[in-house]
Structure formats: C-alpha cells, structure tokens
Design an enzyme around this catalytic site. Structure first.
Site, short mmCIF file in Angstrom:
data_model
loop_
_atom_site.label_atom_id
_atom_site.label_comp_id
_atom_site.label_asym_id
_atom_site.label_seq_id
_atom_site.Cartn_x
_atom_site.Cartn_y
_atom_site.Cartn_z
N LYS A 61 11.82 0.92 11.69
CA LYS A 61 11.31 -0.22 10.98
C LYS A 61 12.25 -1.25 11.88
O LYS A 61 13.17 -1.19 12.55
CB LYS A 61 12.46 -0.14 9.73
CG LYS A 61 11.67 -0.91 8.59
CD LYS A 61 10.28 -0.33 8.12
CE LYS A 61 9.81 -1.35 7.24
NZ LYS A 61 8.72 -0.49 6.37
N ASP A 109 4.72 -5.40 7.32
CA ASP A 109 5.64 -5.28 6.17
C ASP A 109 5.63 -6.52 5.52
O ASP A 109 4.89 -7.33 5.79
CB ASP A 109 6.95 -4.49 6.54
CG ASP A 109 7.68 -3.94 5.51
OD1 ASP A 109 7.37 -2.95 4.77
OD2 ASP A 109 8.66 -4.66 5.02
P1 NAD Z 1 3.68 -8.73 1.56
O1 NAD Z 1 4.64 -9.83 2.47
O2 NAD Z 1 2.38 -8.87 1.95
O3 NAD Z 1 3.95 -9.22 0.15
C1 NAD Z 1 5.42 -8.97 -0.40
C2 NAD Z 1 5.40 -9.65 -1.64
O4 NAD Z 1 6.41 -9.48 -2.24
C3 NAD Z 1 4.79 -10.97 -2.07
O5 NAD Z 1 3.94 -11.11 -3.01
C4 NAD Z 1 5.94 -11.83 -2.17
O6 NAD Z 1 6.03 -13.00 -2.61
C5 NAD Z 1 6.81 -10.73 -2.89
N1 NAD Z 1 8.34 -10.96 -2.93
C6 NAD Z 1 9.01 -11.47 -1.91
N2 NAD Z 1 10.10 -11.51 -2.11
C7 NAD Z 1 10.31 -11.33 -3.55
C8 NAD Z 1 11.34 -11.32 -4.56
N3 NAD Z 1 12.47 -11.83 -4.22
N4 NAD Z 1 10.87 -11.34 -5.96
C9 NAD Z 1 9.56 -10.88 -6.15
N5 NAD Z 1 8.58 -10.87 -5.41
C10 NAD Z 1 9.13 -10.80 -4.05
O7 NAD Z 1 4.48 -7.33 2.11
P2 NAD Z 1 3.77 -5.98 1.74
O8 NAD Z 1 3.19 -5.46 2.93
O9 NAD Z 1 2.81 -6.04 0.44
O10 NAD Z 1 5.12 -5.03 1.32
C11 NAD Z 1 5.30 -4.96 -0.10
C12 NAD Z 1 6.24 -3.69 -0.23
O11 NAD Z 1 5.50 -2.75 0.05
C13 NAD Z 1 7.70 -3.64 0.61
O12 NAD Z 1 8.59 -2.95 0.17
C14 NAD Z 1 7.23 -2.84 2.03
O13 NAD Z 1 8.09 -2.29 2.73
C15 NAD Z 1 6.19 -1.71 1.22
N6 NAD Z 1 5.22 -1.26 2.18
C16 NAD Z 1 4.43 -1.79 2.76
C17 NAD Z 1 3.43 -1.22 3.44
C18 NAD Z 1 2.14 -1.86 4.24
O14 NAD Z 1 1.33 -1.24 4.74
N7 NAD Z 1 2.03 -3.16 4.34
C19 NAD Z 1 3.33 0.17 3.65
C20 NAD Z 1 4.25 0.78 2.85
C21 NAD Z 1 5.31 0.15 2.01
#
Ligand code: NAD
Length: 440
Positions: free
Chosen positions: A126, A166
């Site tokens: 990561k 991410d």
């Molecule tokens: P993203 O950047 O597309 O979305 C993140 C979201 O979280 C946004 O809506 C943002 O406004 C919100 N956010 C950020 N800070 C915040 C806060 N302090 N309070 C409330 N909301 C907040 O990211 P993503 O890819 O959707 O990832 C979201 C989660 O899923 C993370 O934990 C990431 O590790 C996990 N994840 C992502 C993937 C992937 O394929 N993208 C895969 C597995 C897990």
C-alpha cells in the site's frame, strides 16, 4: 468505464475534513491484534506470525514539485511492501491529508490477507502521499503523481509491486502512473509494462468491470448474507458513508436489487432523504462536483444523526476508525458491509457483536477490487480484453466461494467472520512458508 474526472473542489474546512479528529488511533496495532487473534485460532507457526508482524519494506520518498504559483513544495510519499511470498506486492495508492506510515503499514498488511483469502498470486502493499488532492489544480495533481512515480523508480514494477486506486486516486491517477513508468523503462520495454498498475482507464489497458468491482464484490457478499439469513433485499434501506468509488458503486448496484439509499455522507457532510436518493444521479453529481455538497433533494443532517438513521444495511466506504463505541451504540441496522478498510474499531466491534449486528469484514467484503485488478493484470499479460459479463461472472464465483469459506470457518471454529477471514488467509500463507522454508 470512463476516465474519472479529477476532483476539483476547494478543500473542506479543517473542522470537517477529519471527521472526528481520531488521529491518535493506532490502526497498525489493531491489525496486529487481529493477526494475533487469528494466529491463535489456527495455531499458526510462531515464526510465520513473527515474519508477518512487520512489513518487508517501508519506503519513504520526499520529492519536490513546482506548483502553479511558482513555489516549490516538498511532498512525502510512502510505499509499504508487506509480504510477497505468494506473488508481487499489490495494493492501492492513497492521496489524503491524514496518510501516515503506520496507517499505510496496516493497509499493506490487510492486502496480504486479502490476496491470500481470494487465492490471488499476490502479496500485499500500500502507498500514498500525505496531501489533500482536492486542494491542488489538475495540472499540479498530474505533476505530483508523475514525480512520485519517478521517485519510487524500480520499487514498483509489473512483476514486483503493482499499485491501484484508493482514497483520493482513480483511473486518471493510474493512467499518469503507468505513462510515467513506461517512459522510465526505455523504448524496448515500454509496451510490456502496462501491468505496472491496475485500475487504469479501459482505453489505456484497464478492464471493464474494474471501476465498480469493489462495490460489486460487496453486493455479491450482501446477496450471500441475505440468502443465509432469509433477508429480503427488495424494499430494504441502507446508509452509505463515503460516496466515492466504493460507496457509490455499492449503492448503484444495490439500488437495482431494490435497496434504497436513505442517507449518505462524505468529507463535506451528511444528507438524508427518506424517499431514497437516486444513486445514479448522486454518483454523477459527485463525479462532476467532487463531493455530495450542494446536492439537491436531500436534507443536511449531522454525523450523529447519520449514524442513528434507522436502516437495514450500513456500508461504511470512506476511512478507517469511523465506527467507535458511540457510533456502534447509535447504529440502527442489521448488517454492516465494510467497503472501507478498517472502518470498525475494536471497541465499536464489541458493541456491535453484543447487539447482534452482523459484520461482513473488509478483508472479505471489499476484496472485489483486488480480484478484478488481478483480472486486469492477467489481460495485460495476455494482451486480451474480456467482456464485462466475463469479469462479473468470474468475480461473482470468487466472492461466493470466499464468502462460503469464511462463513463455514466462522461457524466451525466459533469465531467471528473477521477472524475467520484472517485465519484462512494465514493458513494459506503458512502452507507456503512450510514448503519453501526461510532463505538461506
Ligand atoms: P474515493 O476517494 O473514491 O472515495 C472516498 C470517499 O470517502 C469520498 O466520498 C470522500 O469524500 C470520503 N471521505 C474522505 N474523508 C472523509 C471523512 N473524513 N469523513 C467522511 N467521508 C470521507 O476512495 P475509494 O476508492 O472509494 O475508497 C474508500 C474506502 O474503500 C477506503 O477505505 C479504501 O481503502 C477502500 N477500498 C477501496 C478499493 C478500491 O478499489 N478503490 C478497494 C478496496 C477497499
């Protein structure tokens, strides 16, 4: 799938940008404790536990970027490579002001378990940069991404360490990373290194089905849970924290099964609509505006009101450490499907368990992303492009199998599904250590 637009919104006020000011939270310690718990459940060889307790490599780079106003700003980037016994290091890149080395270590370890659980030929990694991508221009964002990729140099590679999107990154980020890397390796290899990152735009070598894969994988898990518990998804309700890639795709796909999203939240605040949001429209709005702020058709509510909203399913899909004691007591749902990594803290988890709220843990529930990243990588290696139906069908089988294995393990060993997911992953890693032994 189209290239996700880069979010160009002003930064959120400091008081809102870090939901609950929980920076003292030791995420890596939490993951280590789960590792201990799962190790005991399966009597893991102590030396395997020792190896897995720390990452193999922790890389920190400081690199300069000239900003639009002419000033030079120094950025701190991380790449943690936890383990590569089963295959190349694999895991996302996070651009967020709260990125720390310890958080990245926790997330890298979780990638090791996820890949092993899903039987993928990958290890865990990561990375990220500590900055707010919403507070820089698109031009600056491209320069930061490219310079970071350059600074990492040969620490990444299609058969060594493969980043993906991410929080704060998306397919556009991956296109820039791949292009930078391809230009670093020289003309002869340039065409052969598309697989250095996954989650690319389809036209640049990505796969159909990757953009929605994490949300899709969550939905496959929810369907299995509904079958197991006799729950009817049609007509049910959910709330979603984080409406980015993971949260929005989960909401859109579940809406097709009759699940209505009645409250949403992100880094700018929380909205409620008892009639249910149009998940598609809200997703388009967030793509265009960078957040849910200003979306018409929802009433602004507080974070406390959000967590107390009565619903059937909660999909935390933002950051770690969002469900503590207070939130766990407030939640009025039957199921939590963890789209985010580590959204439930141990104190919160204990309360949820006492209250009989089911949890589909991150290592299982959000592993659809890395699974379809693997499909993208295979297609890059073979110069193939699979249809979305093929990708979805493979993912469905993979998620169903993983769900069944985790659920069976939890039942027979009388543990929760999180410990079961860790334990299954650890068993697979241990088997390989026993065969290969320790070099030299
Ligand atoms: P993203 O950047 O597309 O979305 C993140 C979201 O979280 C946004 O809506 C943002 O406004 C919100 N956010 C950020 N800070 C915040 C806060 N302090 N309070 C409330 N909301 C907040 O990211 P993503 O890819 O959707 O990832 C979201 C989660 O899923 C993370 O934990 C990431 O590790 C996990 N994840 C992502 C993937 C992937 O394929 N993208 C895969 C597995 C897990």
């Amino acid at each position: 799938m189209s290239v996700q637009p880069v979010k160009e919104v002003p930064p959120a006020p400091a008081s809102q940008s870090n939901v609950s000011g929980r920076k003292e939270y030791d995420f890596f310690k939490v993951v280590q404790d789960y590792l201990d718990k799962a190790s005991k459940t399966i009597n893991l060889e102590p030396y395997v536990r020792t190896i897995l307790s720390q990452p193999k490599n922790e890389i920190i780079v400081n690199f300069p970027v000239r900003m639009d106003n002419g000033e030079v700003r120094l950025f701190k980037g991380y790449r943690v490579q936890h383990n590569n016994l089963l295959g190349p290091f694999k895991g996302g890149m996070r651009f967020h002001p709260s990125v720390t080395l310890d958080d990245v270590k926790a997330l890298a370890a979780m990638m090791t378990w996820k890949a092993a659980l899903m039987r993928l030929p990958y290890g865990g990694g990561k990375g990220g940069i500590k900055f707010d991508p919403n507070a820089v221009s698109k031009h600056e964002l491209q320069k930061i991404t490219r310079r970071f990729t350059h600074a990492l140099g040969s620490n990444i590679g299609p058969d060594y360490d493969i980043p993906a999107p991410d929080v704060g990154t998306g397919s556009q980020t991956m296109a820039w990373m791949m292009d930078t890397y391809a230009n670093m390796v020289g003309s002869y290899q340039k065409q052969a290194v598309k697989g250095v990152v996954t989650g690319k735009p389809v036209a640049s070598g990505g796969t159909l089905g990757r953009a929605k894969a994490t949300g899709q994988g969550m939905v496959f898990c929810v369907i299995e849970w509904a079958k197991q518990t006799g729950f009817n998804l049609e007509g049910s309700t959910m709330i979603v924290q984080g409406f980015g890639n993971v949260g929005s795709n989960c909401a859109v796909i579940l809406s097709k099964l009759g699940v209505s999203t009645i409250a949403v939240g992100d880094h700018t605040g929380y909205l409620y609509n008892p009639e249910g949001f149009n998940a598609h429209k809200l997703q388009d709005y967030v793509e265009a505006h960078g957040s849910i702020a200003g979306y018409p058709g929802g009433k602004a509510i507080t974070r406390e009101e959000f967590f107390a909203t009565k619903c059937d399913i909660f999909a935390p899909s933002a950051l770690e450490n969002q469900i503590g004691e207070q939130e766990a007591k407030a939640l009025q749902c039957k199921l939590i499907v963890e789209g985010a990594n580590g959204p439930t803290n141990p104190a919160g988890e204990r309360i949820l368990q006492e209250r009989g709220i089911d949890i589909l843990p991150d290592v299982l529930a959000n592993s659809g992303g890395v699974t379809v990243s693997y499909y993208e990588w295979v297609q890059n290696k073979r110069s193939e492009s699979w249809t979305e139906e093929e990708v979805d069908a493979k993912l469905e089988k993979a998620m169903q199998r993983a769900y069944r294995e985790v659920s069976d393990f939890a039942r027979t060993k009388k543990c929760d599904m999180r410990v079961a997911a860790y334990a299954l992953a650890l068993q697979r890693i241990e088997a390989v250590y026993k065969e290969r032994e320790i070099f030299p």
